[in-house]
Design a protein around this motif. Structure first.
Motif, PDB file in Angstrom:
ATOM      1  N   PRO A   1       0.922  -1.233   0.133  1.00 48.57           N
ATOM      2  CA  PRO A   1      -0.091   0.141   0.153  1.00 48.57           C
ATOM      3  C   PRO A   1       0.837   1.273  -0.002  1.00 48.57           C
ATOM      4  O   PRO A   1       2.071   1.244   0.715  1.00 48.57           O
ATOM      5  CB  PRO A   1      -0.741  -0.218   1.202  1.00 48.57           C
ATOM      6  N   ALA A   2       0.441   2.188  -0.567  1.00 49.64           N
ATOM      7  CA  ALA A   2       1.180   3.453  -0.718  1.00 49.64           C
ATOM      8  C   ALA A   2       0.348   4.669  -0.702  1.00 49.64           C
ATOM      9  O   ALA A   2      -0.834   4.616  -1.132  1.00 49.64           O
ATOM     10  CB  ALA A   2       2.080   3.256  -1.936  1.00 49.64           C
ATOM     11  N   GLU A   3       0.882   5.805  -0.662  1.00 54.16           N
ATOM     12  CA  GLU A   3       0.333   7.205  -0.729  1.00 54.16           C
ATOM     13  C   GLU A   3       1.622   8.102  -1.277  1.00 54.16           C
ATOM     14  O   GLU A   3       2.662   7.886  -0.857  1.00 54.16           O
ATOM     15  CB  GLU A   3      -0.372   7.552   0.467  1.00 54.16           C
ATOM     16  N   PRO A   4       0.932   9.304  -2.026  1.00 51.27           N
ATOM     17  CA  PRO A   4       2.100  10.108  -2.370  1.00 51.27           C
ATOM     18  C   PRO A   4       2.532  11.086  -1.099  1.00 51.27           C
ATOM     19  O   PRO A   4       1.908  11.523  -0.447  1.00 51.27           O
ATOM     20  CB  PRO A   4       1.358  10.957  -3.547  1.00 51.27           C
ATOM     21  N   ASP A   5       3.891  11.152  -1.105  1.00 54.87           N
ATOM     22  CA  ASP A   5       4.358  12.036  -0.139  1.00 54.87           C
ATOM     23  C   ASP A   5       4.101  13.417  -0.517  1.00 54.87           C
ATOM     24  O   ASP A   5       4.378  14.053  -1.656  1.00 54.87           O
ATOM     25  CB  ASP A   5       6.037  11.730  -0.146  1.00 54.87           C
ATOM     26  N   PRO A   6       3.548  14.281   0.469  1.00 53.60           N
ATOM     27  CA  PRO A   6       3.107  15.573   0.162  1.00 53.60           C
ATOM     28  C   PRO A   6       4.387  16.648  -0.483  1.00 53.60           C
ATOM     29  O   PRO A   6       4.104  17.267  -1.083  1.00 53.60           O
ATOM     30  CB  PRO A   6       2.560  16.181   1.709  1.00 53.60           C
ATOM     31  N   ALA A   7       5.407  16.252   0.015  1.00 55.62           N
ATOM     32  CA  ALA A   7       6.699  17.173  -0.309  1.00 55.62           C
ATOM     33  C   ALA A   7       7.182  16.814  -1.632  1.00 55.62           C
ATOM     34  O   ALA A   7       7.557  17.548  -2.302  1.00 55.62           O
ATOM     35  CB  ALA A   7       7.842  16.919   0.781  1.00 55.62           C
ATOM     36  N   THR A   8       7.136  15.317  -2.088  1.00 50.53           N
ATOM     37  CA  THR A   8       7.966  15.015  -3.239  1.00 50.53           C
ATOM     38  C   THR A   8       7.113  14.245  -4.417  1.00 50.53           C
ATOM     39  O   THR A   8       7.356  14.195  -5.218  1.00 50.53           O
ATOM     40  CB  THR A   8       9.192  13.870  -2.871  1.00 50.53           C
ATOM     41  N   GLY A   9       5.903  13.762  -3.752  1.00 48.76           N
ATOM     42  CA  GLY A   9       5.112  13.065  -4.764  1.00 48.76           C
ATOM     43  C   GLY A   9       5.654  11.856  -4.902  1.00 48.76           C
ATOM     44  O   GLY A   9       4.704  10.796  -5.543  1.00 48.76           O
ATOM     45  N   LEU A  10       6.573  11.196  -4.535  1.00 51.35           N
ATOM     46  CA  LEU A  10       7.096   9.674  -4.368  1.00 51.35           C
ATOM     47  C   LEU A  10       6.276   9.045  -3.566  1.00 51.35           C
ATOM     48  O   LEU A  10       5.684   9.455  -2.241  1.00 51.35           O
ATOM     49  CB  LEU A  10       8.572   9.750  -3.907  1.00 51.35           C
ATOM     50  N   PRO A  11       5.867   7.821  -3.941  1.00 52.67           N
ATOM     51  CA  PRO A  11       5.034   6.816  -3.201  1.00 52.67           C
ATOM     52  C   PRO A  11       5.787   6.461  -1.970  1.00 52.67           C
ATOM     53  O   PRO A  11       7.115   6.251  -1.597  1.00 52.67           O
ATOM     54  CB  PRO A  11       5.014   5.674  -3.937  1.00 52.67           C
ATOM     55  N   ILE A  12       4.870   6.653  -0.726  1.00 51.76           N
ATOM     56  CA  ILE A  12       5.504   6.113   0.653  1.00 51.76           C
ATOM     57  C   ILE A  12       4.067   5.256   1.258  1.00 51.76           C
ATOM     58  O   ILE A  12       3.356   5.313   0.749  1.00 51.76           O
ATOM     59  CB  ILE A  12       5.788   7.442   1.439  1.00 51.76           C
ATOM     60  N   GLY A  13       4.785   4.538   2.506  1.00 54.53           N
ATOM     61  CA  GLY A  13       3.962   3.540   2.876  1.00 54.53           C
ATOM     62  C   GLY A  13       3.002   4.547   3.660  1.00 54.53           C
ATOM     63  O   GLY A  13       3.341   5.636   4.390  1.00 54.53           O
ATOM     64  N   PRO A  14       1.730   3.950   4.124  1.00 49.70           N
ATOM     65  CA  PRO A  14       0.738   4.675   4.781  1.00 49.70           C
ATOM     66  C   PRO A  14       1.281   4.829   6.485  1.00 49.70           C
ATOM     67  O   PRO A  14       2.161   3.947   6.906  1.00 49.70           O
ATOM     68  CB  PRO A  14      -0.373   3.820   4.793  1.00 49.70           C
ATOM     69  N   LEU A  15       0.742   5.716   6.937  1.00 44.49           N
ATOM     70  CA  LEU A  15       1.231   5.946   8.495  1.00 44.49           C
ATOM     71  C   LEU A  15       0.493   5.069   9.242  1.00 44.49           C
ATOM     72  O   LEU A  15      -0.490   4.558   9.180  1.00 44.49           O
ATOM     73  CB  LEU A  15       0.399   7.339   8.960  1.00 44.49           C
ATOM     74  N   VAL A  16       1.449   4.555  10.373  1.00 45.64           N
ATOM     75  CA  VAL A  16       0.747   3.160  11.260  1.00 45.64           C
ATOM     76  C   VAL A  16       0.253   4.083  12.302  1.00 45.64           C
ATOM     77  O   VAL A  16       0.871   5.041  13.050  1.00 45.64           O
ATOM     78  CB  VAL A  16       2.112   2.436  11.550  1.00 45.64           C
ATOM     79  N   GLY A  17      -0.867   3.736  12.769  1.00 42.62           N
ATOM     80  CA  GLY A  17      -1.907   4.288  13.822  1.00 42.62           C
ATOM     81  C   GLY A  17      -0.927   4.569  15.220  1.00 42.62           C
ATOM     82  O   GLY A  17      -0.924   5.691  15.801  1.00 42.62           O
ATOM     83  N   ASP A  18      -0.396   3.182  15.594  1.00 44.27           N
ATOM     84  CA  ASP A  18       0.433   3.247  16.956  1.00 44.27           C
ATOM     85  C   ASP A  18       1.890   2.815  16.686  1.00 44.27           C
ATOM     86  O   ASP A  18       2.056   1.890  16.095  1.00 44.27           O
ATOM     87  CB  ASP A  18      -0.320   2.391  17.943  1.00 44.27           C
ATOM     88  N   VAL A  19       2.801   4.003  16.707  1.00 50.35           N
ATOM     89  CA  VAL A  19       4.074   3.772  16.252  1.00 50.35           C
ATOM     90  C   VAL A  19       4.998   3.435  17.467  1.00 50.35           C
ATOM     91  O   VAL A  19       6.027   3.160  17.201  1.00 50.35           O
ATOM     92  CB  VAL A  19       4.565   4.661  15.571  1.00 50.35           C
ATOM     93  N   GLY A  20       4.270   3.402  18.647  1.00 49.28           N
ATOM     94  CA  GLY A  20       5.281   2.905  19.924  1.00 49.28           C
ATOM     95  C   GLY A  20       5.597   1.511  19.782  1.00 49.28           C
ATOM     96  O   GLY A  20       5.041   0.677  18.951  1.00 49.28           O
ATOM     97  N   ALA A  21       6.610   0.996  20.634  1.00 46.06           N
ATOM     98  CA  ALA A  21       6.909  -0.424  20.612  1.00 46.06           C
ATOM     99  C   ALA A  21       5.786  -1.210  21.272  1.00 46.06           C
ATOM    100  O   ALA A  21       5.192  -0.894  22.358  1.00 46.06           O
ATOM    101  CB  ALA A  21       8.236  -0.461  21.508  1.00 46.06           C
TER     102      ALA A  21
END
Length: 248
Positions: free
Chosen positions: A17-37
């Motif tokens: 899954p991917a979405e465009p990076d707002p700064a570059t337009g390059l594809p990046i992975g979606p944000l993970v809701g909880d990024v803690g360990a």
């Protein structure tokens, strides 16, 4: 030795899954809701209908696990494991005490609820709480429980603990690429084949190419439902034979 054609082919193309990076337009992975360990797996008892898992204890489980490890077919069961077939019960018990003390791999005894005996072992290992990744490995299921409700539920209990209780996002299975029974088990248990790491390890003096499989959090609701349906008592006849296959 020829590989099963179904296992020798390359894995299906998996488009992340991917979405465009707002700064570059390059594809990046979606944000993970909880990024803690995530929490690390603990020495807990995991209860099921046909089996339960409990932290390995060399004194309590040693005799039964030695019997399971040395039962007929021992050479085949150990062919792809790091440990050899044990030949001395006292030495095997000492080795069990050593691995039982470790936090990674965290080893559990697999108890058959019909007998109350430890008939196998398995571990949660390569534990990466920061990335929420854990592997099920170091599996030795003795002949008394092989290809039964006990082993299927033992796998399910570990998955459910990782995903539902600890919040892990990836649950892995790895094996020698030549270990066809393990690869078939991974497919049956719902793991997706992701490829082979060539010349990955040296095991017992031989090259090991490692086949990688995984279940990720997006897969889990569907796979959990399949296990719950398969493990339901109504899925088995009076002789314990399944009515429907595990449909992962």
């Amino acid at each position: 030795m020829e590989l099963d054609p179904l296992l020798a082919v390359a894995p299906s193309t998996i488009v992340p899954p991917a979405e465009p990076d707002p700064a570059t337009g390059l594809p990046i992975g979606p944000l993970v809701g909880d990024v803690g360990a995530a929490p690390r797996p603990g020495r807990v008892v995991l209860e099921g209908r046909y089996a339960w898992l409990e932290p390995l204890d060399a004194e309590r489980h040693g005799a039964a696990l030695y019997a399971a490890a040395t039962a007929p077919g021992a050479a085949d069961r150990h062919r792809y494991l790091f440990d050899p077939v044990p030949t001395d019960e006292a030495a095997h018990r000492a080795w069990l005490a050593t691995i039982a003390a470790a936090d990674d791999p965290l080893v559990f005894a697999v108890i058959d609820r019909r007998t109350g005996r430890a008939e196998g072992r398995q571990a949660l290992m390569r534990i990466e709480p920061t990335h929420r990744v854990v592997e099920l490995g170091s599996i030795l299921w003795g002949p008394a429980i092989a290809r039964s409700q006990v082993t299927t539920e033992a796998c399910f209990l570990a998955m459910r603990y990782a995903f539902d209780e600890l919040g892990y996002r990836r649950f892995e299975w790895k094996c020698d690429a030549l270990n066809l029974p393990s690869r078939r088990a991974a497919a049956r248990f719902g793991f997706t084949f992701e490829g082979v790491f060539r010349a990955h390890l040296v095991v017992k003096g031989r090259r090991r190419d490692t086949a990688w499989y995984a279940i990720v959090a997006d897969d889990w609701p569907r796979i959990r439902a399949a296990y719950e349906a398969w493990l339901d008592p109504s899925n088995f006849d009076a002789d314990g034979r399944q009515r429907a296959r595990l449909a992962t």
